[in-house]
Structure formats: structure tokens, C-alpha cells
Design an enzyme around this catalytic site. Structure first.
Site, PDB file in Angstrom:
ATOM      1  N   HIS A  65      23.120   8.452   3.515  1.00 27.71           N
ATOM      2  CA  HIS A  65      23.095   7.691   4.773  1.00 27.71           C
ATOM      3  C   HIS A  65      23.303   6.193   4.542  1.00 27.71           C
ATOM      4  CE1 HIS A  65      21.725   5.866   8.457  1.00 27.71           C
ATOM      5  NE2 HIS A  65      20.637   5.423   7.868  1.00 27.71           N
ATOM      6  N   HIS A  89      18.678  -0.641   3.292  1.00 28.35           N
ATOM      7  CA  HIS A  89      18.047  -0.929   4.581  1.00 28.35           C
ATOM      8  C   HIS A  89      16.859  -0.034   4.924  1.00 28.35           C
ATOM      9  CE1 HIS A  89      20.580   2.337   6.357  1.00 28.35           C
ATOM     10  NE2 HIS A  89      19.618   2.379   7.275  1.00 28.35           N
ATOM     11  N   GLU A  93      10.950   0.655   4.633  1.00 32.40           N
ATOM     12  CA  GLU A  93      10.299   1.465   5.652  1.00 32.40           C
ATOM     13  C   GLU A  93       9.909   2.847   5.120  1.00 32.40           C
ATOM     14  OE1 GLU A  93       9.784   1.300   9.572  1.00 32.40           O
ATOM     15  OE2 GLU A  93       8.992  -0.289   8.297  1.00 32.40           O
ATOM     16  N   ASP A  94      10.814   3.464   4.371  1.00 32.00           N
ATOM     17  CA  ASP A  94      10.678   4.894   4.083  1.00 32.00           C
ATOM     18  C   ASP A  94      10.315   5.239   2.645  1.00 32.00           C
ATOM     19  OD1 ASP A  94      11.417   5.175   6.674  1.00 32.00           O
ATOM     20  OD2 ASP A  94      13.495   5.744   6.266  1.00 32.00           O
ATOM     21  N   ASP A 156      24.182   1.343  11.039  1.00 34.09           N
ATOM     22  CA  ASP A 156      23.138   2.351  10.852  1.00 34.09           C
ATOM     23  C   ASP A 156      23.144   3.319  12.037  1.00 34.09           C
ATOM     24  OD1 ASP A 156      20.711   3.573   9.930  1.00 34.09           O
ATOM     25  OD2 ASP A 156      19.571   2.274  11.286  1.00 34.09           O
ATOM     26  N   ASP A 276      48.077   9.209  32.020  1.00 33.48           N
ATOM     27  CA  ASP A 276      49.527   9.065  32.071  1.00 33.48           C
ATOM     28  C   ASP A 276      49.947   7.611  32.107  1.00 33.48           C
ATOM     29  OD1 ASP A 276      49.709  11.708  31.924  1.00 33.48           O
ATOM     30  OD2 ASP A 276      50.147  12.061  34.043  1.00 33.48           O
TER      31      ASP A 276
HETATM   32 MN    MN Z   1      18.988   4.036   8.556  1.00 32.47          MN
END
Ligand code: MN
Length: 716
Positions: A65, A89, A93-94, A156, A276
Site C-alpha cells: 500500500h 506514512h 500510526e500502525d 493514500d 456524442d
Molecule cells: Mn495509508
């Protein structure tokens, strides 16, 4: 390139599963120097290790990701810091990685970018009302200090949208809605067309899957049948430009699905009316060629009246520049043509991002804020040919707002002027909330009421039924609404104090002539009110309390004993607590224990002066405005008082005197040097004292000092 191969060979798992990183490196090596590529691959190793074991909903390793996000930005040719931040990034956080670690390994600026993205992730969008979306967009823009933060965030979101299929339907729809409400408009606002169109089409796809499929199939079909005509027209345009000696590229242009869908929805037209239409874009070297091409095109096909727009002279609000015209093509088919320069084309695709395109030989040390300002001033130059000023203003307002955006506990967004405090927030919610607030919480922890608010905070106000506004709030409340409400409350307070004082004054005056309020009687009182033109007795008391009407005269009026002199007036007692309607002369600074007089001043109530005050003779001419007053016993507050000293000119004398005064339990409010002679200085002190005894004690101690020649209370 050998170098790239070498890097890739060294990466963990490079041969087994590549996570998209070799494609990223290939894109980057086309414009970044080797040393910067090294940093980026180091970021990949760091990120892959931090995210190890985590996977996306699609089943892929999580690191795919951030690499995909970086890929998107690399295709926009963003600088190495933005790419590095994109790879990292989600680490803070993770994963267990910390900002400090990132700062150490990749520099402070990358850490700031990662932190900015994490902060944006923390604010939650909860409602779908249009006005709310607008505020939310503004809040996001207001929160970022470096525009690259929002670029990473948009990329993101784009990748999350591209991999949305793995999520359950309701979640899909919510995220799609949010993308259309918040992220696509931000991309549009910043002029980043390439992100805006992808975000819109993906949002459309997941929010209205059926409509999307139908439209897509229809468009594909018509495009197939259009191929020949497009080819023919392109050739005709090429030849015409060649004949005139103008260089430029002609390309057939595809519209994105969401714009077609929107056109059908807002203009209520049929699919055929929209699809068109043949779109062409002609890109030239310079502006004058653009206008030349316009002439050629209008010579070739007949222009449709009212459809020509000069966005080169008058750019769109996001800086977009191009000439737009619609023509009657072969067999009357409408042709939409855009004409612009290569620079304008790049700006139309990347908008604000084009400012961070990597430039090899340009080492800029300007801060992100300054770079954004530079971008804005570039736009300013672009549109000096008399375009609406709102253009620049609105972009500026978004990126450098004079507002902060905070949440109510219910998740509503409240815009407030910059510098607003919790009290301003309370009054913005409702005047009642402001009037009764006693405490405030910012992000669930208690803070002082004077606390300034910042973007994205959640504010909660704690109120109590009996609470009242504090005049002190005026020192930090900034909004007009809060200040007006607090002042109004002060006025009411003053009015109630005036009523109280007026009642006491009138009662006193009545007692002076052997009566009292009770003895006057209701009937007579009502008669008197009528004659004064007043409706309530409190109005009369207030007028007396404010000095607009004199108590002795009113007393005589009530009893009908006009003009009899000679009664010995009794005194009114003052406690020092009547702050709104009794004040103390700044000429003589009376303190408890002094012999004093009260002087009624219209609108200001009673001003107390010492009997010796030099100003008294001026007032003597209006004896009816004087009231006799006495101090109450045991007054619980300090009063201002002035003393004057003659001291020898020795170093440190002022400090010595100040120390003695302090030791005696008094605060010095102000010191002034009134005169300095060869060997003597005259100093004036403004002090807080309790009463005459306290003052006498201070003066005795100061007088004892060897450098003090003289001390006195009497000032000019
Ligand atoms: Mn992310």
C-alpha cells in the site's frame, strides 16, 4: 541500469515478492539522483520491516500500500522527501516505529510530513451535510503546514479507493461518499486534475455501481464508433496548423465518467447528448501560439456562439488555464476543443503539486509555507490581466485561513476566528452556554477557559445553572458575540447594583426628613413615578443610583415638602463592594479611615473624594450633588493609595523602598520618578493598602530608612 538492479537485488524478498518497489525505483530513477534513490530504498526496507506480518484486506502484504502511494506521487515527479514520507506514512500510526526514529534516519522534514498525515488520519468525518463537508475540507487544509502532506493523503486515499473491492458494501459506500464529498473537491481546489478525476470515477463506481457500469459500457461503445472520425479530425487540425507554421500536439480527449454522469444529472440531458461530443486538446509552446491556433480552428470549423471561454486571460479559481471553444464539426457534430501551453497543461494535471516537482539543480531552502506562498504568487502573476480577485483570495483563505475549525462533542464542525478560546466556543454554541460556562475540556481533558483553540480539537463546555460570566473573560475572549454578551451581562449587573444603591440613597434622604420608603406609601409613589414619566420603581432607583436624579430632591418631591433646608443629613455607609456604582477619586485616592464625601456624577454613580481633596472646591458649587458617606467597619478589600518620597540619589534606593513596602504586605501598582535633582530624587508610588492604619505602618517603616529624606501622602 546496473545501479537499480544492484539495489533491487539487495532488498529483502526482492526476488520472491517485490511489493511494487522495483517499478517505483524505475520511475524514480528517471528523475532522481542516486543518493536520493538510496534514501528511498532505505525507507522501503524500514517500512517493510515495520509492517512485517501485516496485510491489507486484499490479502497482499501491507507494504504494497505505501509503495503504491509513493508510486502515484512518483508519477507526478514529486521530490524525494514526499516519496519517502509516502512510504512511511502509516508506520507511526500502525506499527511500533516512532517519529523520533524516522527523524533520525530520514530527517526532520520527512518526520514532519509523516506526522502531518497521521494527524489528518485522526480527525473523523461523521456527517454528510453539504455545509459540513465544506467545513471539513477547510479544516483539513487549515491543519496542514506543508502542502505535501495533503498530496500524500490524496494519493493514500486514491490507493484505498483502488483496493476498495475487498470491503463490505456499506463500508464501501461510506468511503466512496466521503471521497466525493471531501477528497475529490480538495484535489480540485488544489488544481490536481489527475487525482481529482481518478478519485471521482472511483467514488462514482462504488457509490452507484449500476449506473457506473451502464455508463461505462455506453461510453466504450460510442468511442469505438468514433475512432475513425477522431482520426480524421486530428489529421485535419494537424495539416491546418502545419500550413500556418504553428507547432503543437493534437490529441483526442476522453472525458471521465463522473463528469459525464454529473452533466447528465445537472443538465437533465441524454447520454447521447453528452458522449456524442468529440473532445480535442491542442498543446502549444507559448501563449501567442494558443491564440493563433484558436484562429486556425475557428477558420476550419464554424464556432458555436457563446461557447468560447478565455481561461488563459481569466484563469479558473484553482489556477487552471486554457482556451475553450466548441465548433460545428463534420456533419454538424459538436467538437469541444481546449488549447493551452505545455506549462498550462502540466499545471492543469498537477496543480499545486507541480511546485514540488523534482528539479535537479535547484536546491531550495525555503520553508514549505514559503514555497506554497511562492506558488500562490506565481498564480497571482498568471492572472494579472484584470481577473476577479476572488480567485487568489479564495485559494489563500483555504491554505492560510484566518479561522480554526473545531468539533463539538456531537461531531459538528464549528469555524471560529483564529485565536478563539473555549469561552468564544461556548458563546458560539449558544449565548446561554457561554453565560453559564464554568469549565472546558479540549480532547477530553480539562483546560483553563482562556485556552486558545487549534484545528481538529474536540471541545466540550461544562455549564452550571447558577454560573455567571466573569468580567475577566473580556481579557481573552476574541469573538464579537462573546464580548457583546459579556458586556451585556456587566451592564445588567451594573444596573442591579445601581438599583440597590439608588434605593439606599433615597431611603437615606427620606430618613433625613423623618420618613422612610415604607412610610411614603404606594399611592404617592405611583403618582410620583407617573410625574417623572417612569413606569417602574426600579427605574427611579436606577436613575438615582447612577446619579441622574438626586436623592434629596426626590425625597422632598415624594413628601411634597419642596425646598425646606436645614435638616442635618445622615450618612450613607459604603462597604467598598459596590464596584459598579461607587468609584474612588484618582485625584486623592481615599482609603478606609479617611474623612470622605460622595459626589454624584451622572452615569457613573458616586465618586468618593477625601475631604481635603483639592478638587472639592470645584464641586462645592453644586451642594445638592454631595452626599455624606461613611466607611463600613471591617472592609475586606484593598484600595489604591498614593505616596511620595524624597530619597538620596544612591544606587538601589528605589529597590530598597520597594522591598520595605512589600515587607509591609502591600503591592506596588506603579512607580514614577517625579523629579531628580543633584542629590535627591522624588518618587511617587501607587500602592494597594487596606486602610489608614496599614498605610501609616508602611510610611513609618519607609521613613526610618537612612536614604529616605521625606515621605508624604499628599500629592498634587
Ligand atoms: Mn495509508
Amino acid at each position: 541500469m546496473d545501479y537499480t538492479a544492484a539495489i533491487l537485488a539487495k532488498l529483502p524478498g526482492a526476488n520472491k515478492r517485490d511489493h511494487g518497489v522495483s517499478r517505483l525505483v524505475k520511475t524514480l530513477e528517471s528523475y532522481l539522483p542516486e543518493d536520493q534513490l538510496k534514501t528511498i530504498t532505505a525507507a522501503y526496507e524500514f517500512g517493510a520491516k515495520a509492517h512485517a506480518g501485516q496485510s491489507r484486506k486484499t490479502g497482499e502484504a501491507y507494504i504494497t500500500h505505501p509503495i503504491a502511494v509513493a508510486q502515484e506521487l512518483a508519477e507526478m515527479r514529486l521530490d524525494a522527501q514526499a516519496i519517502t514520507a509516502a512510504i512511511l506514512h502509516d508506520t507511526v500510526e500502525d506499527t511500533t516505529a516512532s517519529l523520533n526514529e524516522i527523524s533520525e534516519k530520514f530527517g526532520n522534514e520527512v518526520a514532519l510530513l509523516v506526522d502531518g498525515v497521521s494527524k489528518l488520519d485522526q480527525i473523523q468525518f461523521r456527517s454528510h451535510i453539504e455545509a459540513q463537508s465544506e467545513s471539513f475540507r477547510k479544516m483539513m487544509l487549515a491543519m496542514i503546514e506543508d502542502i505535501r502532506v495533503i498530496l500524500v493523503k490524496l494519493a493514500d486515499r486514491l490507493h484505498n479507493m483502488q483496493t476498495l473491492d475487498a470491503l463490505p458494501t456499506d463500508k464501501k459506500k461510506r468511503i466512496a461518499r466521503e471521497t466525493l464529498d471531501i477528497y475529490a473537491p480538495i484535489a480540485n481546489r488544489l488544481g490536481i486534475n489527475r487525482l481529482k478525476e481518478q478519485l471521482e470515477d472511483l467514488g462514482f463506481k462504488h457509490l452507484h455501481p449500476f449506473r457506473y457500469r451502464v455508463l461505462k459500457a455506453a461510453l466504450k461503445k460510442s468511442q469505438g464508433s468514433q475512432k475513425q472520425i477522431v482520426k480524421k479530425i486530428t489529421a485535419e487540425l494537424d495539416i491546418a496548423m502545419n500550413d500556418e507554421g504553428v507547432e503543437g500536439d493534437v490529441v483526442g480527449r476522453q472525458k471521465h465518467l463522473y463528469s459525464i454522469y454529473n452533466k447528465m444529472a445537472t443538465k437533465k440531458c441524454l447520454l447521447s447528448d453528452v458522449v456524442d461530443v468529440y473532445g480535442f486538446r491542442i498543446i502549444c509552446n507559448d501563449v501567442s501560439s494558443c491564440y493563433q491556433v484558436l484562429g486556425i480552428v475557428h477558420g476550419l470549423y464554424k464556432p458555436m456562439p457563446g461557447r468560447f471561454k478565455d481561461h488563459i486571460a481569466i484563469p479558473r479559481i484553482n489556477g487552471y488555464q486554457s482556451l475553450h471553444t466548441t465548433l460545428f464539426g463534420p456533419k454538424g457534430l459538436p467538437l469541444e476543443v481546449q488549447i493551452r501551453t505545455y506549462d498550462m497543461d502540466r499545471l492543469a494535471e498537477s496543480g499545486v503539486a507541480s511546485h514540488w516537482l523534482y528539479k535537479a539543480d535547484e536546491k531550495s531552502d525555503a520553508s514549505p509555507q514559503r514555497q506554497t506562498r511562492e506558488w500562490l504568487s506565481n498564480l497571482d502573476e498568471l492572472q494579472q490581466s484584470g481577473t476577479p480577485e476572488e480567485f487568489l483570495e479564495s485559494v489563500k483563505v483555504d491554505l492560510f485561513p484566518d479561522k480554526v475549525y473545531v468539533f463539538t462533542p456531537d461531531g459538528d464542525i464549528m469555524p471560529l476566528p483564529k485565536g478563539s478560546t473555549t469561552v468564544d466556543f461556548a458563546y458560539a454554541v449558544h449565548t446561554d452556554v457561554g453565560d453559564h460556562c464554568v469549565a472546558a475540556k479540549v480532547n477530553r481533558s480539562l483546560v483553563p477557559l482562556r485556552t486558545e483553540l487549534y484545528n481538529g480539537q474536540t471541545i466540550e463546555i461544562i455549564t452550571t445553572r447558577g454560573a455567571k460570566p466573569n468580567p475577566n473573560w473580556l481579557t481573552f475572549a476574541t469573538t464579537a458575540k462573546a464580548r457583546t454578551a459579556i458586556r451585556q451581562h456587566m451592564k445588567n449587573l451594573r444596573s442591579s447594583e445601581s438599583i440597590d444603591l439608588g434605593k439606599r440613597l433615597l431611603d437615606q434622604s427620606l430618613k433625613d426628613i423623618g420618613l422612610s420608603l415604607r412610610k411614603v406609601g404606594k399611592v404617592r409613589f405611583t403618582e410620583a413615578l407617573e410625574e417623572f414619566g417612569l413606569s417602574k420603581n426600579t427605574d427611579l432607583f436606577e436613575q438615582i443610583g447612577l446619579g441622574e436624579r438626586l436623592a434629596p430632591l426626590t425625597a422632598r418631591f415624594l413628601t411634597g415638602t419642596n425646598g425646606e433646608d436645614g435638616e442635618k443629613a445622615a450618612s450613607m455607609v459604603i462597604s467598598g463592594a459596590e464596584r459598579m456604582v461607587i468609584s474612588y477619586g484618582k485625584c486623592c485616592y481615599p482609603i478606609p479611615g479617611d474623612d470622605v464625601m460622595g459626589y454624584l456624577t451622572a452615569g457613573r454613580g458616586i465618586v468618593i473624594h477625601r475631604n481635603q481633596c483639592g478638587n472639592l472646591s470645584n464641586f462645592r458649587k453644586q451642594p445638592e450633588k454631595w452626599i455624606s458617606v461613611n466607611w463600613e467597619k471591617d472592609i475586606q478589600r484593598d484600595f489604591l493609595c498614593q505616596i511620595q518620597t524624597d530619597t538620596k540619589n544612591k544606587p538601589g534606593v528605589l529597590a530598597e523602598v520597594a522591598a520595605i513596602i512589600g515587607d509591609c504586605g502591600s503591592n506596588i501598582e506603579q512607580v514614577e520618578v517625579l523629579g531628580r535633582h543633584e542629590d535627591c530624587s522624588v518618587l511617587s508610588f501607587l500602592l494597594m493598602v487596606e486602610d489608614r492604619l496599614h498605610l501609616a505602618n508602611i510610611m513609618r517603616n519607609v521613613r526610618k530608612m537612612k536614604n529616605v529624606i521625606r515621605i508624604s501622602r499628599d500629592c498634587a
